[in-house]
Design a protein around this motif. Structure first.
Motif, PDB file in Angstrom:
ATOM      1  N   MET A   1       0.972  -1.470   0.137  1.00 27.72           N
ATOM      2  CA  MET A   1      -0.073   0.108   0.072  1.00 27.72           C
ATOM      3  C   MET A   1       0.880   1.154  -0.027  1.00 27.72           C
ATOM      4  SD  MET A   1      -3.444  -0.822   2.510  1.00 27.72           S
ATOM      5  CE  MET A   1      -4.028   0.582   1.932  1.00 27.72           C
ATOM      6  N   VAL A   2       2.062   1.219   0.778  1.00 28.05           N
ATOM      7  CA  VAL A   2       2.915   2.303   0.777  1.00 28.05           C
ATOM      8  C   VAL A   2       3.378   2.751  -0.500  1.00 28.05           C
ATOM      9  CG1 VAL A   2       4.794   3.197   1.982  1.00 28.05           C
ATOM     10  CG2 VAL A   2       3.367   1.996   3.193  1.00 28.05           C
ATOM     11  N   GLY A   3       3.812   1.598  -1.365  1.00 25.67           N
ATOM     12  CA  GLY A   3       4.345   1.821  -2.711  1.00 25.67           C
ATOM     13  C   GLY A   3       3.484   2.429  -3.408  1.00 25.67           C
ATOM     14  N   GLY A   4       2.305   1.942  -3.488  1.00 28.58           N
ATOM     15  CA  GLY A   4       1.075   2.476  -4.478  1.00 28.58           C
ATOM     16  C   GLY A   4       1.035   3.840  -3.986  1.00 28.58           C
ATOM     17  N   PHE A   5       0.725   4.257  -2.659  1.00 32.84           N
ATOM     18  CA  PHE A   5       0.428   5.624  -2.185  1.00 32.84           C
ATOM     19  C   PHE A   5       1.456   6.642  -2.678  1.00 32.84           C
ATOM     20  CE2 PHE A   5      -1.914   7.870   1.309  1.00 32.84           C
ATOM     21  CZ  PHE A   5      -1.041   9.113   1.010  1.00 32.84           C
ATOM     22  N   ILE A   6       2.817   6.315  -2.347  1.00 29.06           N
ATOM     23  CA  ILE A   6       3.855   7.246  -2.847  1.00 29.06           C
ATOM     24  C   ILE A   6       4.310   7.499  -4.198  1.00 29.06           C
ATOM     25  CG2 ILE A   6       6.411   7.521  -2.676  1.00 29.06           C
ATOM     26  CD1 ILE A   6       6.361   6.488   0.121  1.00 29.06           C
ATOM     27  N   ASP A   7       3.900   6.394  -5.134  1.00 27.30           N
ATOM     28  CA  ASP A   7       3.859   6.621  -6.496  1.00 27.30           C
ATOM     29  C   ASP A   7       2.714   7.414  -7.015  1.00 27.30           C
ATOM     30  OD1 ASP A   7       6.424   5.693  -7.446  1.00 27.30           O
ATOM     31  OD2 ASP A   7       5.769   3.718  -8.149  1.00 27.30           O
ATOM     32  N   ALA A   8       1.557   7.172  -6.507  1.00 21.83           N
ATOM     33  CA  ALA A   8       0.472   8.022  -6.908  1.00 21.83           C
ATOM     34  C   ALA A   8       0.666   9.558  -6.553  1.00 21.83           C
ATOM     35  CB  ALA A   8      -0.750   7.531  -6.473  1.00 21.83           C
ATOM     36  N   TYR A   9       1.511   9.635  -5.581  1.00 16.47           N
ATOM     37  CA  TYR A   9       1.644  11.157  -4.760  1.00 16.47           C
ATOM     38  C   TYR A   9       2.566  11.863  -5.880  1.00 16.47           C
ATOM     39  CZ  TYR A   9       3.763  14.539  -1.843  1.00 16.47           C
ATOM     40  OH  TYR A   9       4.205  15.762  -1.467  1.00 16.47           O
ATOM     41  N   THR A  10       3.767  11.103  -6.183  1.00  9.80           N
ATOM     42  CA  THR A  10       4.816  11.804  -6.833  1.00  9.80           C
ATOM     43  C   THR A  10       4.473  11.950  -8.116  1.00  9.80           C
ATOM     44  OG1 THR A  10       5.948   9.590  -7.519  1.00  9.80           O
ATOM     45  CG2 THR A  10       6.739  10.796  -5.629  1.00  9.80           C
ATOM     46  N   PHE A  11       3.641  11.040  -9.022  1.00  9.12           N
ATOM     47  CA  PHE A  11       3.056  11.389 -10.117  1.00  9.12           C
ATOM     48  C   PHE A  11       2.311  12.733 -10.417  1.00  9.12           C
ATOM     49  CE2 PHE A  11       0.266  10.599 -13.598  1.00  9.12           C
ATOM     50  CZ  PHE A  11       0.957  10.223 -14.584  1.00  9.12           C
ATOM     51  N   GLU A  12       1.305  12.750  -9.253  1.00  9.30           N
ATOM     52  CA  GLU A  12       0.414  13.946  -9.141  1.00  9.30           C
ATOM     53  C   GLU A  12       0.686  15.207  -8.869  1.00  9.30           C
ATOM     54  OE1 GLU A  12      -3.205  15.406 -10.398  1.00  9.30           O
ATOM     55  OE2 GLU A  12      -2.447  13.282 -10.669  1.00  9.30           O
ATOM     56  N   GLN A  13       1.697  15.221  -7.646  1.00 14.00           N
ATOM     57  CA  GLN A  13       2.059  16.249  -7.109  1.00 14.00           C
ATOM     58  C   GLN A  13       3.414  16.616  -7.139  1.00 14.00           C
ATOM     59  OE1 GLN A  13      -0.121  17.891  -5.004  1.00 14.00           O
ATOM     60  NE2 GLN A  13      -1.496  16.396  -5.141  1.00 14.00           N
ATOM     61  N   ARG A  14       4.386  15.961  -7.737  1.00 12.26           N
ATOM     62  CA  ARG A  14       5.688  16.002  -8.034  1.00 12.26           C
ATOM     63  C   ARG A  14       6.309  15.853  -9.587  1.00 12.26           C
ATOM     64  NH1 ARG A  14       7.173  19.365  -3.659  1.00 12.26           N
ATOM     65  NH2 ARG A  14       5.993  18.304  -1.894  1.00 12.26           N
ATOM     66  N   GLY A  15       5.289  16.566 -10.402  1.00 16.31           N
ATOM     67  CA  GLY A  15       5.740  16.628 -11.663  1.00 16.31           C
ATOM     68  C   GLY A  15       5.625  15.315 -12.807  1.00 16.31           C
ATOM     69  N   GLY A  16       4.781  14.593 -12.252  1.00 13.84           N
ATOM     70  CA  GLY A  16       4.617  13.386 -13.073  1.00 13.84           C
ATOM     71  C   GLY A  16       5.778  12.137 -13.262  1.00 13.84           C
ATOM     72  N   SER A  17       6.238  12.399 -11.953  1.00 15.25           N
ATOM     73  CA  SER A  17       7.593  11.408 -12.053  1.00 15.25           C
ATOM     74  C   SER A  17       7.151  10.179 -11.116  1.00 15.25           C
ATOM     75  CB  SER A  17       8.797  12.160 -11.267  1.00 15.25           C
ATOM     76  OG  SER A  17       9.406  13.286 -12.286  1.00 15.25           O
ATOM     77  N   LEU A  18       7.890   9.204 -10.971  1.00 14.11           N
ATOM     78  CA  LEU A  18       7.644   7.957 -10.209  1.00 14.11           C
ATOM     79  C   LEU A  18       8.852   7.786  -9.144  1.00 14.11           C
ATOM     80  CD1 LEU A  18       6.036   5.634 -12.678  1.00 14.11           C
ATOM     81  CD2 LEU A  18       4.678   6.876 -11.067  1.00 14.11           C
ATOM     82  N   ALA A  19       8.611   7.519  -8.046  1.00 10.23           N
ATOM     83  CA  ALA A  19       9.523   7.212  -6.838  1.00 10.23           C
ATOM     84  C   ALA A  19      10.169   5.729  -6.976  1.00 10.23           C
ATOM     85  CB  ALA A  19       9.039   7.497  -5.313  1.00 10.23           C
ATOM     86  N   ALA A  20       9.219   4.924  -7.112  1.00 12.19           N
ATOM     87  CA  ALA A  20       9.475   3.471  -7.178  1.00 12.19           C
ATOM     88  C   ALA A  20       9.617   2.822  -8.684  1.00 12.19           C
ATOM     89  CB  ALA A  20       8.214   2.527  -6.413  1.00 12.19           C
ATOM     90  N   MET A  21       8.694   3.043  -9.553  1.00 12.16           N
ATOM     91  CA  MET A  21       8.965   2.355 -10.826  1.00 12.16           C
ATOM     92  C   MET A  21       9.627   2.942 -11.510  1.00 12.16           C
ATOM     93  SD  MET A  21       4.801   1.031 -11.329  1.00 12.16           S
ATOM     94  CE  MET A  21       4.053   2.669 -11.215  1.00 12.16           C
ATOM     95  N   GLN A  22      11.049   2.522 -11.616  1.00 11.43           N
ATOM     96  CA  GLN A  22      11.823   3.219 -12.675  1.00 11.43           C
ATOM     97  C   GLN A  22      11.777   2.840 -14.047  1.00 11.43           C
ATOM     98  OE1 GLN A  22      13.718   5.633 -11.220  1.00 11.43           O
ATOM     99  NE2 GLN A  22      12.759   5.042  -9.321  1.00 11.43           N
ATOM    100  N   THR A  23      10.952   1.927 -14.303  1.00 16.66           N
ATOM    101  CA  THR A  23      10.571   1.451 -15.817  1.00 16.66           C
ATOM    102  C   THR A  23       9.608   2.814 -16.293  1.00 16.66           C
ATOM    103  OG1 THR A  23      10.914  -0.802 -15.423  1.00 16.66           O
ATOM    104  CG2 THR A  23       9.504  -0.143 -17.373  1.00 16.66           C
ATOM    105  N   GLY A  24       8.841   3.195 -15.648  1.00 15.88           N
ATOM    106  CA  GLY A  24       8.137   4.274 -15.830  1.00 15.88           C
ATOM    107  C   GLY A  24       8.703   5.514 -15.923  1.00 15.88           C
ATOM    108  N   ASN A  25       9.881   5.827 -15.230  1.00 17.19           N
ATOM    109  CA  ASN A  25      10.751   6.948 -15.326  1.00 17.19           C
ATOM    110  C   ASN A  25      11.530   7.062 -16.533  1.00 17.19           C
ATOM    111  OD1 ASN A  25       9.862   8.569 -12.999  1.00 17.19           O
ATOM    112  ND2 ASN A  25      11.406   7.561 -11.650  1.00 17.19           N
ATOM    113  N   ILE A  26      12.282   5.707 -16.985  1.00 14.46           N
ATOM    114  CA  ILE A  26      12.923   5.668 -18.121  1.00 14.46           C
ATOM    115  C   ILE A  26      12.245   5.985 -19.196  1.00 14.46           C
ATOM    116  CG2 ILE A  26      13.971   4.174 -19.727  1.00 14.46           C
ATOM    117  CD1 ILE A  26      14.934   2.582 -17.196  1.00 14.46           C
ATOM    118  N   ILE A  27      10.769   5.499 -19.353  1.00 13.66           N
ATOM    119  CA  ILE A  27       9.808   5.977 -20.394  1.00 13.66           C
ATOM    120  C   ILE A  27       9.659   7.401 -20.516  1.00 13.66           C
ATOM    121  CG2 ILE A  27       7.605   5.642 -21.540  1.00 13.66           C
ATOM    122  CD1 ILE A  27       7.621   2.726 -20.215  1.00 13.66           C
ATOM    123  N   PHE A  28       9.277   8.055 -19.380  1.00 15.32           N
ATOM    124  CA  PHE A  28       9.220   9.348 -19.203  1.00 15.32           C
ATOM    125  C   PHE A  28      10.045  10.260 -19.414  1.00 15.32           C
ATOM    126  CE2 PHE A  28       5.660   8.237 -15.868  1.00 15.32           C
ATOM    127  CZ  PHE A  28       4.812   7.860 -16.760  1.00 15.32           C
TER     128      PHE A  28
END
Length: 207
Positions: A1-28
Motif C-alpha cells: 500500500m505504501v508503494g502505491g501511495f507514494i508513486d501516486a503522490y509523486t506522479f500527481e504532486q511532483r511533476g509526473g515522476s515516479l518514486a519506485a517504478m523506474q521503468t516508468g521513469n525511463i519511459i517518461f
C-alpha cells in the motif's frame, strides 16, 4: 500500500515522476528528451540514480548488522523522508522530493523482498501480477493447493498496491502535497507492528 501511495503522490504532486517504478521513469525520461524538457529530465535521472543507490545501500547495510532488527532503520528513514517532503511546497523543485523518495522506496523493496517464503516486490506490482497468473495456471493443471495460496498472496499484494494508490489520490484532493504525511503515519504503524512481531518471534525461539 505504501508503494502505491507514494508513486501516486509523486506522479500527481511532483511533476509526473515516479518514486519506485523506474521503468516508468525511463519511459517518461525518453519523452522529456524528445520534448527537451530539461527540469523534468533531471528529476527522473536523479530518481533512477538515487533508486540505484538505495538498493546498494541496503545490500551493504544488511551484511554489516547481524540482527533481526536491521530492516527497521530503512523504515525510519523512509518515514522521515515522507515527513520532510510533505513540508516542501510545490514551488520547490521536484528534484528535492522525488529522488529522496526513490531512494527510500528502493531501500524498502530491497529490505522487504519475501513474504511467507515467496519473493515479491513491495513497491510495484508487475512482477507480483505475473507471479499470481503463473500460480493460477499451475493450480489449474496440477491442483496443488500451495499454488492457489501463492496466487491469492500475490493478488493480495496487487490489490493492496492499487488500494494505496487510490487512497493517495483521494487524500490529495484535500491535502495536496501534505497527503504524504499519511504515508508516514502508515509506515510508523508498520514499524511498531513489525518490531512487536520480531520481539515475539525472538521470545519464541529463546523458549
Amino acid at each position: 500500500m505504501v508503494g502505491g501511495f507514494i508513486d501516486a503522490y509523486t506522479f500527481e504532486q511532483r511533476g509526473g515522476s515516479l518514486a519506485a517504478m523506474q521503468t516508468g521513469n525511463i519511459i517518461f525520461l525518453s519523452v522529456d528528451v524528445a520534448k527537451r524538457n530539461l527540469p523534468s529530465l533531471m528529476t527522473k535521472v536523479a530518481a533512477i540514480l538515487f533508486f540505484s543507490l538505495g538498493v546498494l545501500a541496503v545490500s551493504l547495510f544488511k551484511h554489516r548488522h547481524n540482527t533481526h532488527y536491521w530492516r527497521i532503520p530503512t523504515l525510519l528513514l523512509e518515514m522521515l523522508v515522507c515527513i520532510i517532503v510533505g513540508f516542501e511546497p510545490r514551488s520547490v523543485s521536484d528534484i528535492f522530493a522525488v529522488p529522496p523518495l526513490a531512494m527510500v522506496m528502493a531501500m524498502q523493496t530491497t529490505a522487504f523482498n519475501a513474504i511467507e517464503g515467496h519473493g515479491y516486490n513491495s513497491v510495484y506490482s508487475t512482477g507480483n501480477l505475473k507471479m499470481a497468473m503463473i500460480a493460477i495456471g499451475e493450480f489449474h493443471f496440477h491442483h496443488n493447493r500451495s499454488q492457489l495460496i501463492s496466487a491469492l498472496l500475490y493478488l493480495e499484494l496487487v490489490v493492496a498496491f492499487a488500494a494505496g494508490a487510490i487512497i493517495s489520490a483521494l487524500l490529495q484532493l484535500s491535502f495536496n502535497v501534505h497527503a504524504i504525511w499519511f504515508a508516514a503515519v502508515g509506515i510508523l504503524l508498520i514499524i511498531v507492528g513489525y518490531s512487536i512481531a520480531l520481539h515475539q518471534k525472538n521470545i519464541h525461539f529463546s523458549d
